[in-house]
Scaffold this motif. Structure first.
Motif, PDB file in Angstrom:
ATOM      1  N   ARG A  39     -15.416  -0.536  29.055  1.00 12.81           N
ATOM      2  CA  ARG A  39     -14.257  -1.425  29.107  1.00 12.81           C
ATOM      3  C   ARG A  39     -14.698  -2.810  28.649  1.00 12.81           C
ATOM      4  O   ARG A  39     -15.843  -3.210  28.863  1.00 12.81           O
ATOM      5  CB  ARG A  39     -13.663  -1.468  30.512  1.00 12.81           C
ATOM      6  N   TRP A  77     -19.526  -2.116  31.053  1.00 15.31           N
ATOM      7  CA  TRP A  77     -18.723  -3.213  30.546  1.00 15.31           C
ATOM      8  C   TRP A  77     -19.304  -3.707  29.222  1.00 15.31           C
ATOM      9  O   TRP A  77     -20.517  -3.665  29.005  1.00 15.31           O
ATOM     10  CB  TRP A  77     -18.703  -4.370  31.547  1.00 15.31           C
ATOM     11  N   GLU A  79     -13.921 -13.047  35.181  1.00 18.17           N
ATOM     12  CA  GLU A  79     -12.752 -12.392  35.773  1.00 18.17           C
ATOM     13  C   GLU A  79     -13.154 -11.474  36.931  1.00 18.17           C
ATOM     14  O   GLU A  79     -14.271 -10.976  36.995  1.00 18.17           O
ATOM     15  CB  GLU A  79     -12.006 -11.582  34.719  1.00 18.17           C
ATOM     16  N   ASP A  80     -12.208 -11.261  37.843  1.00 18.94           N
ATOM     17  CA  ASP A  80     -12.502 -10.610  39.116  1.00 18.94           C
ATOM     18  C   ASP A  80     -13.178  -9.253  38.980  1.00 18.94           C
ATOM     19  O   ASP A  80     -14.208  -9.001  39.607  1.00 18.94           O
ATOM     20  CB  ASP A  80     -11.213 -10.448  39.932  1.00 18.94           C
ATOM     21  N   LEU A  81     -12.601  -8.339  38.184  1.00 16.99           N
ATOM     22  CA  LEU A  81     -13.149  -6.988  38.090  1.00 16.99           C
ATOM     23  C   LEU A  81     -14.568  -6.999  37.547  1.00 16.99           C
ATOM     24  O   LEU A  81     -15.451  -6.296  38.043  1.00 16.99           O
ATOM     25  CB  LEU A  81     -12.255  -6.117  37.202  1.00 16.99           C
ATOM     26  N   TYR A 120     -16.940  -8.566  40.133  1.00 16.74           N
ATOM     27  CA  TYR A 120     -17.186  -7.598  41.215  1.00 16.74           C
ATOM     28  C   TYR A 120     -18.264  -6.609  40.785  1.00 16.74           C
ATOM     29  O   TYR A 120     -19.176  -6.280  41.556  1.00 16.74           O
ATOM     30  CB  TYR A 120     -15.896  -6.860  41.567  1.00 16.74           C
ATOM     31  N   HIS A 121     -18.150  -6.130  39.552  1.00 16.52           N
ATOM     32  CA  HIS A 121     -19.132  -5.185  39.027  1.00 16.52           C
ATOM     33  C   HIS A 121     -20.532  -5.816  38.971  1.00 16.52           C
ATOM     34  O   HIS A 121     -21.525  -5.191  39.374  1.00 16.52           O
ATOM     35  CB  HIS A 121     -18.709  -4.732  37.634  1.00 16.52           C
ATOM     36  N   ARG A 177      -6.536  -5.804  27.711  1.00 16.41           N
ATOM     37  CA  ARG A 177      -7.827  -5.174  27.944  1.00 16.41           C
ATOM     38  C   ARG A 177      -7.918  -3.869  27.162  1.00 16.41           C
ATOM     39  O   ARG A 177      -6.997  -3.056  27.178  1.00 16.41           O
ATOM     40  CB  ARG A 177      -8.049  -4.886  29.431  1.00 16.41           C
ATOM     41  N   GLU A 225     -10.149  -0.396  26.745  1.00 17.08           N
ATOM     42  CA  GLU A 225     -11.128   0.421  27.424  1.00 17.08           C
ATOM     43  C   GLU A 225     -11.001   1.869  26.999  1.00 17.08           C
ATOM     44  O   GLU A 225      -9.943   2.315  26.561  1.00 17.08           O
ATOM     45  CB  GLU A 225     -11.007   0.298  28.943  1.00 17.08           C
ATOM     46  N   ILE A 231     -16.860   1.239  39.078  1.00 15.26           N
ATOM     47  CA  ILE A 231     -16.160  -0.010  38.816  1.00 15.26           C
ATOM     48  C   ILE A 231     -17.185  -1.129  38.617  1.00 15.26           C
ATOM     49  O   ILE A 231     -18.353  -0.968  38.945  1.00 15.26           O
ATOM     50  CB  ILE A 231     -15.194  -0.390  39.966  1.00 15.26           C
TER      51      ILE A 231
END
Length: 294
Positions: A103, A148, A166-168, A171-172, A207, A209, A294
């Motif tokens: 992604r 990613w 960015e959040d996602l 987080y990863h 996005r 992916e 994730i």
């Protein structure tokens, strides 16, 4: 302070704002013996290594609150760190092999995370600029960790503003504890380049992916996972039925005990065997039960 064989060990936690002493950002120790004194830091891999962090914090050169830690907590924190590190290594090996759909990270700052302090900023920048190179050219430099793909220019925003990505994506990065595989398989890099071509053709407004790993079956549906889980449970019961004690006198109020006595009486080793495989079927890390997709 623990004393053993003329060795004294004192533990300290260095806390960021919002940290609890039971979960410090850094765990350090000072080991004193007739041969001298050594300061050590517990690494993300759960190993102790010499470090000047404790002395620098005492001198006020590093931010954060320094607090003494009792003798019991460090062992638990070290065990947790080692378990998490094994989890990360398993995920990184799958990323290296290309087991996850790729992604593309979107530029922009996180909405649900606070700004980074100087050390966290350096950790993020190190991740963003150190992962395997996908391509570089007029359109910019892009990197990937096997899950990613991102433009290295995100690093400029982090450096300038202190805001996480960015959040996602952030987080990863945190879930991988700032580790990435080096290198990734060549086919992963080729897939990343194709993803960038698709993103360029789409105008870069949404996005992009992969829907799945090319050439591989798609992820199991929830219904398929439940069927696989049921099949594993039946196989596990058959495997352990003959060696599991049958004690109906201990379960007088359980009418189905005769059918499911293995569930009630299985040894800890058999229970752990079931749990590990069940987590794998559900797409979770077998040791920790954490999501790694994730």
């Amino acid at each position: 302070m623990d004393a053993s064989n003329d060795v004294d060990t004192t533990y300290f936690g260095r806390l960021r704002p919002g940290d609890k002493l039971s979960k410090p950002s850094w765990l350090m120790r000072r080991v004193s013996s007739p041969a001298g004194t050594v300061d050590e830091l517990l690494g993300l891999d759960g190993l102790w290594r010499p470090s000047d962090m404790l002395a620098r914090t005492e001198r006020g050169e590093l931010p954060g609150t320094l607090r003494p830690v009792g003798a019991l907590l460090p062992g638990a924190l070290q065990a947790t760190a080692q378990k998490r590190y094994r989890e990360v290594c398993r995920a990184l090996e799958r990323q290296r092999a290309g087991a996850f759909p790729l992604r593309l990270a979107m530029p922009g700052r996180a909405q649900n995370y606070d700004d980074l302090d100087a050390e966290a900023r350096a950790e993020v920048i190190g991740f963003l600029t150190g992962a395997p190179l996908v391509t570089t050219g007029p359109a910019g430099t892009y990197r990937t960790d096997g899950m990613w793909v991102w433009p290295e220019s995100i690093e400029d925003d982090v450096r300038a503003t202190g805001a996480p990505p960015e959040d996602l994506f952030y987080y990863h990065i945190r879930a991988r504890r700032f580790f990435f595989p080096e290198p990734v398989n060549p086919d992963v890099l080729e897939r990343a380049r194709r993803l960038l071509e698709i993103a360029a053709a789409s105008g870069g407004t949404e996005r992009v992916e992969e829907t799945g790993v090319p050439g591989q079956p798609g992820p199991l549906t929830e219904e398929e996972r439940q069927r696989a889980l049921g099949a594993w449970h039946a196989e596990w019961e058959r495997k352990h039925s003959a060696t599991t004690p049958f004690r109906p006198d201990r379960h007088p109020d359980e009418p189905d005990y005769n059918v499911h006595h293995v569930d009630a009486e299985a040894s800890p080793e058999a229970d752990w065997e079931y749990t590990r495989r069940a987590r794998e079927i559900m797409g979770l890390d077998p040791e920790t039960g954490a999501r790694t997709d994730i």
